[in-house]
Design a protein around this motif. Structure first.
Motif, PDB file in Angstrom:
ATOM      1  N   LYS A 112     -28.314   8.124 -26.064  1.00 25.65           N
ATOM      2  CA  LYS A 112     -28.199   8.869 -24.809  1.00 25.65           C
ATOM      3  C   LYS A 112     -28.047   7.956 -23.596  1.00 25.65           C
ATOM      4  N   THR A 113     -28.494   6.694 -23.680  1.00 27.09           N
ATOM      5  CA  THR A 113     -28.265   5.776 -22.557  1.00 27.09           C
ATOM      6  C   THR A 113     -26.777   5.505 -22.380  1.00 27.09           C
ATOM      7  N   VAL A 114     -26.043   5.445 -23.500  1.00 30.15           N
ATOM      8  CA  VAL A 114     -24.591   5.229 -23.438  1.00 30.15           C
ATOM      9  C   VAL A 114     -23.907   6.493 -22.918  1.00 30.15           C
ATOM     10  N   ARG A 115     -24.324   7.629 -23.412  1.00 35.18           N
ATOM     11  CA  ARG A 115     -23.693   8.892 -23.007  1.00 35.18           C
ATOM     12  C   ARG A 115     -23.897   9.157 -21.515  1.00 35.18           C
ATOM     13  N   THR A 116     -25.108   8.940 -21.040  1.00 33.30           N
ATOM     14  CA  THR A 116     -25.369   9.193 -19.616  1.00 33.30           C
ATOM     15  C   THR A 116     -24.620   8.197 -18.725  1.00 33.30           C
ATOM     16  N   ALA A 117     -24.476   6.947 -19.191  1.00 34.34           N
ATOM     17  CA  ALA A 117     -23.698   5.967 -18.415  1.00 34.34           C
ATOM     18  C   ALA A 117     -22.236   6.397 -18.342  1.00 34.34           C
ATOM     19  N   ALA A 118     -21.691   6.906 -19.468  1.00 32.96           N
ATOM     20  CA  ALA A 118     -20.303   7.392 -19.473  1.00 32.96           C
ATOM     21  C   ALA A 118     -20.142   8.567 -18.517  1.00 32.96           C
ATOM     22  N   ALA A 119     -21.125   9.477 -18.514  1.00 30.17           N
ATOM     23  CA  ALA A 119     -21.064  10.625 -17.606  1.00 30.17           C
ATOM     24  C   ALA A 119     -21.097  10.181 -16.152  1.00 30.17           C
ATOM     25  N   ALA A 120     -21.899   9.164 -15.852  1.00 28.62           N
ATOM     26  CA  ALA A 120     -21.989   8.660 -14.472  1.00 28.62           C
ATOM     27  C   ALA A 120     -20.657   8.119 -13.996  1.00 28.62           C
ATOM     28  N   VAL A 121     -19.934   7.396 -14.869  1.00 26.62           N
ATOM     29  CA  VAL A 121     -18.618   6.863 -14.482  1.00 26.62           C
ATOM     30  C   VAL A 121     -17.648   8.008 -14.206  1.00 26.62           C
ATOM     31  N   ILE A 122     -17.655   9.003 -15.059  1.00 29.69           N
ATOM     32  CA  ILE A 122     -16.743  10.145 -14.880  1.00 29.69           C
ATOM     33  C   ILE A 122     -17.025  10.855 -13.555  1.00 29.69           C
ATOM     34  N   LEU A 123     -18.298  11.147 -13.292  1.00 36.25           N
ATOM     35  CA  LEU A 123     -18.661  11.901 -12.089  1.00 36.25           C
ATOM     36  C   LEU A 123     -18.449  11.112 -10.805  1.00 36.25           C
ATOM     37  N   ASN A 124     -18.391   9.794 -10.891  1.00 39.38           N
ATOM     38  CA  ASN A 124     -18.182   8.962  -9.706  1.00 39.38           C
ATOM     39  C   ASN A 124     -16.716   8.585  -9.504  1.00 39.38           C
ATOM     40  N   SER A 125     -15.812   9.128 -10.325  1.00 39.74           N
ATOM     41  CA  SER A 125     -14.409   8.681 -10.289  1.00 39.74           C
ATOM     42  C   SER A 125     -13.446   9.859 -10.161  1.00 39.74           C
ATOM     43  N   ASN A 126     -13.646  10.643  -9.102  1.00 38.29           N
ATOM     44  CA  ASN A 126     -12.765  11.785  -8.836  1.00 38.29           C
ATOM     45  C   ASN A 126     -12.577  12.655 -10.079  1.00 38.29           C
ATOM     46  N   PRO A 127     -13.653  13.246 -10.598  1.00 38.92           N
ATOM     47  CA  PRO A 127     -13.536  14.022 -11.832  1.00 38.92           C
ATOM     48  C   PRO A 127     -12.684  15.269 -11.637  1.00 38.92           C
ATOM     49  N   SER A 128     -12.017  15.653 -12.709  1.00 39.44           N
ATOM     50  CA  SER A 128     -11.209  16.881 -12.670  1.00 39.44           C
ATOM     51  C   SER A 128     -12.101  18.102 -12.863  1.00 39.44           C
ATOM     52  N   TYR A 129     -11.528  19.270 -12.659  1.00 39.98           N
ATOM     53  CA  TYR A 129     -12.268  20.530 -12.820  1.00 39.98           C
ATOM     54  C   TYR A 129     -12.813  20.651 -14.241  1.00 39.98           C
ATOM     55  N   MET A 130     -11.966  20.373 -15.235  1.00 41.46           N
ATOM     56  CA  MET A 130     -12.391  20.543 -16.622  1.00 41.46           C
ATOM     57  C   MET A 130     -13.421  19.486 -17.029  1.00 41.46           C
ATOM     58  N   GLU A 131     -13.311  18.282 -16.477  1.00 43.80           N
ATOM     59  CA  GLU A 131     -14.306  17.253 -16.800  1.00 43.80           C
ATOM     60  C   GLU A 131     -15.687  17.665 -16.308  1.00 43.80           C
ATOM     61  N   VAL A 132     -15.745  18.162 -15.085  1.00 42.15           N
ATOM     62  CA  VAL A 132     -17.031  18.607 -14.541  1.00 42.15           C
ATOM     63  C   VAL A 132     -17.532  19.826 -15.317  1.00 42.15           C
ATOM     64  N   LYS A 133     -16.648  20.756 -15.609  1.00 44.28           N
ATOM     65  CA  LYS A 133     -17.054  21.971 -16.317  1.00 44.28           C
ATOM     66  C   LYS A 133     -17.615  21.654 -17.699  1.00 44.28           C
ATOM     67  N   ASN A 134     -16.945  20.764 -18.420  1.00 44.09           N
ATOM     68  CA  ASN A 134     -17.411  20.414 -19.765  1.00 44.09           C
ATOM     69  C   ASN A 134     -18.765  19.703 -19.727  1.00 44.09           C
ATOM     70  N   ILE A 135     -18.977  18.866 -18.706  1.00 44.36           N
ATOM     71  CA  ILE A 135     -20.274  18.196 -18.586  1.00 44.36           C
ATOM     72  C   ILE A 135     -21.367  19.216 -18.303  1.00 44.36           C
ATOM     73  N   LEU A 136     -21.087  20.170 -17.403  1.00 46.89           N
ATOM     74  CA  LEU A 136     -22.089  21.184 -17.073  1.00 46.89           C
ATOM     75  C   LEU A 136     -22.354  22.117 -18.255  1.00 46.89           C
ATOM     76  N   LEU A 137     -21.309  22.427 -19.003  1.00 45.41           N
ATOM     77  CA  LEU A 137     -21.495  23.290 -20.173  1.00 45.41           C
ATOM     78  C   LEU A 137     -22.316  22.614 -21.262  1.00 45.41           C
ATOM     79  N   SER A 138     -22.312  21.284 -21.263  1.00 48.29           N
ATOM     80  CA  SER A 138     -23.082  20.557 -22.288  1.00 48.29           C
ATOM     81  C   SER A 138     -24.579  20.660 -22.046  1.00 48.29           C
ATOM     82  N   ILE A 139     -24.970  20.897 -20.771  1.00 50.93           N
ATOM     83  CA  ILE A 139     -26.394  21.006 -20.458  1.00 50.93           C
ATOM     84  C   ILE A 139     -26.961  22.239 -21.158  1.00 50.93           C
ATOM     85  N   GLY A 140     -27.976  22.028 -21.928  1.00 57.22           N
ATOM     86  CA  GLY A 140     -28.529  23.100 -22.766  1.00 57.22           C
ATOM     87  C   GLY A 140     -28.324  22.799 -24.230  1.00 57.22           C
TER      88      GLY A 140
END
Length: 894
Positions: free
Chosen positions: A537-565
């Motif tokens: 999970k340290t690797v996964r969360t680091a990958a998510a941080a890069v995505i969210l800090n680099s002009n994420p697209s609508y689907m990238e943000v949506k898929n990350i939010l849908l993963s919560i849960g």
């Protein structure tokens, strides 16, 4: 044809309005002696200070100008003679009165008899079309005196028509713009365009850098093609970007006025100017009109060993938390920059082990060829008996403000040799990466040593067989930030194991957004969503941080939010905190997150009510209209309540520039067996490990291991003390700006800004089986001193302004977790102690004979301490944690 004739007449009439007679520049009448008065004065003060409070001096004289020769084939080819007479030197501040250093002193006593005689010897100026063809003077005159005469002679170079051109005068080869209006001509010199050889350097990062501005305007009043009055004003101002109180200004003025004309000598006949000059005086030689470099002799200055004798007491280990230690450190660096290798080596060999690390910091920070040669002769990298000194040398190289190619070449050569310590070998490679980045920031990316270092890092990473070597080259790439290394980072991020994968992914976080392309984000999304393999999970969360800090697209943000849960419990809470922090702090991705949250499939109570103790929070430490300082803490726990990773970052922003001031990451893994807990998915076979990694002023340091493996863990539990481990400790030259200025009056000016830091970052992780509690602690103690110094030197009198600021501060972060129940009780505390902030101002005037005037001011205030919010959810728990506790049998690892 009639239209063309009208246009031609209009052109002739406009040209005639700006050009008197038949000349394009200043022209002297035959057989006349022009008598003028001349003065040059200089003022020094704070950027917004008044001239009445300034220090400085005025040099005045009468000036005789005569035409010796005019080319019979062209009126615009002239040879003139300029002679200064009745020279006087006085203070610019008439209110000084009895305190004036010039009071009661005659000009020969002030300037020196030889200087005065040289100053009053005439110079010859060969002008063609108003421009200087040659400047003639006597050889072996003092350079500073010759420059004063160059400053006067340069005023006679001008043109009577509007336009932009390049001219060579005392300031160098400069772009100048003329604006002609009837009997007035204005000359604007673009000082930033002047090509002149002068020493200087600066810190590449704008947050730590200095902004300087310079202007030059000369106004001529013309009658009969000759100057009746002239006023030139040149200003140089500087300011430290991150602290506006460190600022200063130089105002230099020249005035020339025609008093009268008298009958003068007759023109000398001839067609060749060389024959005329020889007839005037065969000792005249052609010299550059561009100002020449000189250094004033230092009378009564201390030798290097004498200076060190007075400095070393302030650099004792017990004194390093005091601002006086940093002030002494900065002053000694200045002295080291004029020292020879043998002098430096002598004091290195004579010093004891307590003060030697601080001396190594200073010698390395001097960044001169002699200091580098001395320290390399002193250190033996094949020995393991001086590891502390070798590490201090290497980190001082990594923090170097203006590293040279020779320094990088030296470290490459050392890396290819043998080492007494593998830790030092790793540190050499990590520092090589830092130097590559700094040299590339200075537009030196094509230097041979830089090209070689790039190949060394990339090929080493590509061919590394041992995990330790892979980590080493990844850390070097994390410093170098080579865009061509991104494919390799993706390879290790997606296919690597554990720490390697996490380091590669976190390295991508340091790249600017344009480098995180669509292909990069595809790989990062695969890592986060585990499309190809299971990741920690340290690797996964680091990958998510890069995505969210680099002009994420609508689907990238949506898929990350849908993963919560669908994530492990603590990772659910962590990702939820990250999203909430983006919204609360209005980060760049917040607009896209808001847009996605309009979809009720994404934004529902079930998803946003996940419980846990992991957290993320960003806030301001300081905020002003021109700068800001932010802190952020994200902390991730395992499902069993043991710390997995805490990440504390501090950033400094000035305008659009930013500086990663510090990062302290504490990581732990494989500790579930100690409390009979079940590891999270993908972490079942991790070895027991805890360690700490730090970034300091954009430089990644070598990570520190608390323990590695179960047997090491158990031995540390039985043998360790309760003292924290030091991540970095020493003296750092943080800000380093030096400018040598040639004023158009002929005076020399120096502008220097330095900032030094005594720093001690330490950390520890405590773990108690008895109380089922873990605690991490990061302490940061600093003493900071910043000095700004401007001087104007004529060789016989010097004026200067010194401004400085200093503080001593401490900050501590403590995270405590009680995992006897779920959700865990968590307390996070970040405190900054109250700190004194002192400011000093010194103005002075000093004769070379030793007499001087000094004015000092001091201001001090106490900056109140503060506690910073860290997304606290268990305030009652914090009260219990920070209440007095009985002694426990908890163990610490370092």
């Amino acid at each position: 044809m009639i239209l063309l004739a009208v246009l031609f007449l209009c052109f002739i009439s406009s040209y005639s309005a700006s050009v008197k007679g038949h000349t394009t520049g200043l022209s002297l009448n035959n057989d006349r002696l022009y008598k003028l008065t001349y003065s040059t004065e200089v003022f020094l003060d704070r950027d917004k200070g008044s001239l009445q409070d300034s220090v400085g001096y005025r040099i005045s004289s009468s000036v005789d100008v005569v035409l010796l020769w005019r080319n019979p084939d062209g009126d615009d080819d002239q040879l003139i003679q300029i002679t200064m007479k009745d020279v006087n030197v006085e203070s610019v501040n008439q209110q000084r009165g009895e305190q004036s250093i010039f009071k009661g002193k005659s000009p020969p006593k002030i300037t020196g008899k030889e200087n005065l005689e040289a100053l009053q010897r005439p110079v010859l100026l060969h002008l063609i079309h108003g421009k200087v063809k040659e400047f003639y003077s006597y050889q072996n005159e003092p350079v500073a005196i010759e420059n004063l005469k160059r400053g006067l002679a340069s005023l006679f170079q001008m043109q009577l028509s509007s336009g932009t051109t390049n001219e060579v005068d005392i300031s160098g080869d400069c772009k100048v713009t003329y604006q002609a209006h009837q009997d007035k001509v204005t000359k604007i010199k673009a000082l930033d365009s002047c090509k002149i050889e002068r020493s200087g350097f600066t810190t590449p990062n704008q947050v730590l850098g200095v902004t300087s501005k310079a202007t030059s305007v000369t106004t001529y009043k013309i009658e009969d093609s000759f100057v009746v009055a002239m006023l030139a004003e040149e200003t140089h101002a500087f300011g430290l970007n991150s602290l506006q109180t460190i600022a200063g200004k130089i105002v230099s003025k020249q005035k020339l006025e025609l008093r009268t004309t008298e009958e003068g000598p007759r023109l000398m006949p001839g067609k060749q100017v060389a024959a005329i000059i020889k007839a005037v005086d065969s000792k005249y030689v052609a010299l550059p009109i561009v100002g020449q470099v000189f250094q004033s002799k230092c009378k009564g200055c201390l030798s290097l060993s004498e200076h060190w004798h007075f400095t070393r007491k302030h650099l004792q280990p017990d004194n390093l938390s005091k601002a006086e230690a940093v002030r002494s450190f900065l002053a000694f660096i200045q002295r080291l920059r004029t020292a020879k290798k043998e002098e430096i080596l002598q004091i290195l060999k004579a010093e004891n082990k307590e003060v030697l690390p601080q001396l190594v910091d200073a010698v390395t920070s001097a960044q001169t060829p002699d200091s580098l040669d001395a320290i390399l002769d002193f250190l033996d990298f094949k020995s393991d008996s001086s590891i502390i000194l070798q590490e201090r040398f290497l980190y001082a190289c990594g923090f170097a403000s203006h590293p040279s190619e020779e320094l990088l070449r030296t470290l490459i050569s050392k890396f290819k040799g043998s080492f007494g310590s593998n830790d030092i070998r790793e540190t050499v490679m990590i520092v090589i990466g830092a130097l590559v980045r700094k040299l590339c920031q200075n537009e030196d990316c094509k230097l041979k040593a830089v090209v070689e270092a790039k190949k060394l890092i990339l090929r080493g990473l590509e061919k590394a067989e041992k995990k330790e070597d892979t980590m080493m080259y990844l850390l070097a790439l994390k410093n170098a930030l080579l865009p061509e290394g991104i494919p390799l980072l993706l390879k290790y991020a997606e296919a690597g194991e554990g720490p390697v994968s996490h380091l590669a992914t976190s390295t991508l976080q340091r790249f600017d957004v344009p480098f995180i392309t669509a292909e990069v984000k595809k790989a990062l999304n695969r890592i986060y969503h585990q499309n190809r393999k299971v990741h920690e999970k340290t690797v996964r969360t680091a990958a998510a941080a890069v995505i969210l800090n680099s002009n994420p697209s609508y689907m990238e943000v949506k898929n990350i939010l849908l993963s919560i849960g669908e994530l492990p419990k603590e990772m659910n809470k962590y990702m939820l905190s990250i999203v909430q922090d983006i919204l609360r702090f209005e980060m760049p991705a917040s607009k896209m997150v808001h847009r996605v949250l309009k979809d009720m499939v994404v934004h529902n109570y079930d998803r946003f009510s996940k419980t846990g103790s992991s957290s993320a929070y960003t806030g301001y430490m300081e905020r002003s209209p021109h700068s800001a300082s932010t802190y952020s803490l994200d902390i991730l726990y395992s499902g069993s309540g043991i710390l997995r990773r805490s990440n504390l970052n501090i950033f400094q922003y000035t305008g659009k520039a930013h500086l990663h001031s510090s990062q302290v990451v504490i990581e732990a893994q494989g500790l579930e067996a100690l409390i009979a807990a079940t590891p999270d998915e993908g972490e079942e076979n991790l070895d027991s490990y805890a360690g700490m990694s730090a970034i300091l002023f954009d430089v990644q340091l070598r990570p520190v291991t608390f323990f590695n493996g179960y047997s090491d863990l158990m031995s540390k539990m039985l043998t360790t003390s309760s003292d924290p481990i030091s991540v970095v400790k020493g003296l750092i030259l943080l800000i380093d700006h030096s400018q040598e200025l040639q004023l158009q009056s002929g005076l020399k000016a120096d502008m220097e800004v330095q900032g030094g830091l005594a720093i001690d970052i330490s950390g520890a992780m405590e773990f108690s089986l008895w109380y089922r509690e873990s605690k991490t602690r990061v302490s940061n103690r600093v003493a900071l001193v910043i000095t700004g110094d401007i001087t104007v030197d004529s060789s016989f009198v010097k004026a200067g302004l010194e401004v400085s600021a200093e503080t001593e501060a401490a900050m501590e972060f403590i995270s405590t977790v009680q995992f006897s129940q779920y959700p865990f009780l968590v307390c996070m505390q970040m405190d900054k102690d109250g700190a004194p902030f002192r400011q000093f101002e010194t103005k002075y005037e000093r004769l070379s004979t030793g007499r001087g005037y000094v004015s000092r001011r001091r201001k001090e205030r106490l900056v109140a301490g503060s506690e910073f919010p860290l997304h606290q959810e268990n305030s009652e728990m914090c009260k219990a944690v920070f209440a007095p506790q009985p002694e426990s049998n908890s163990n610490s690892w370092f």
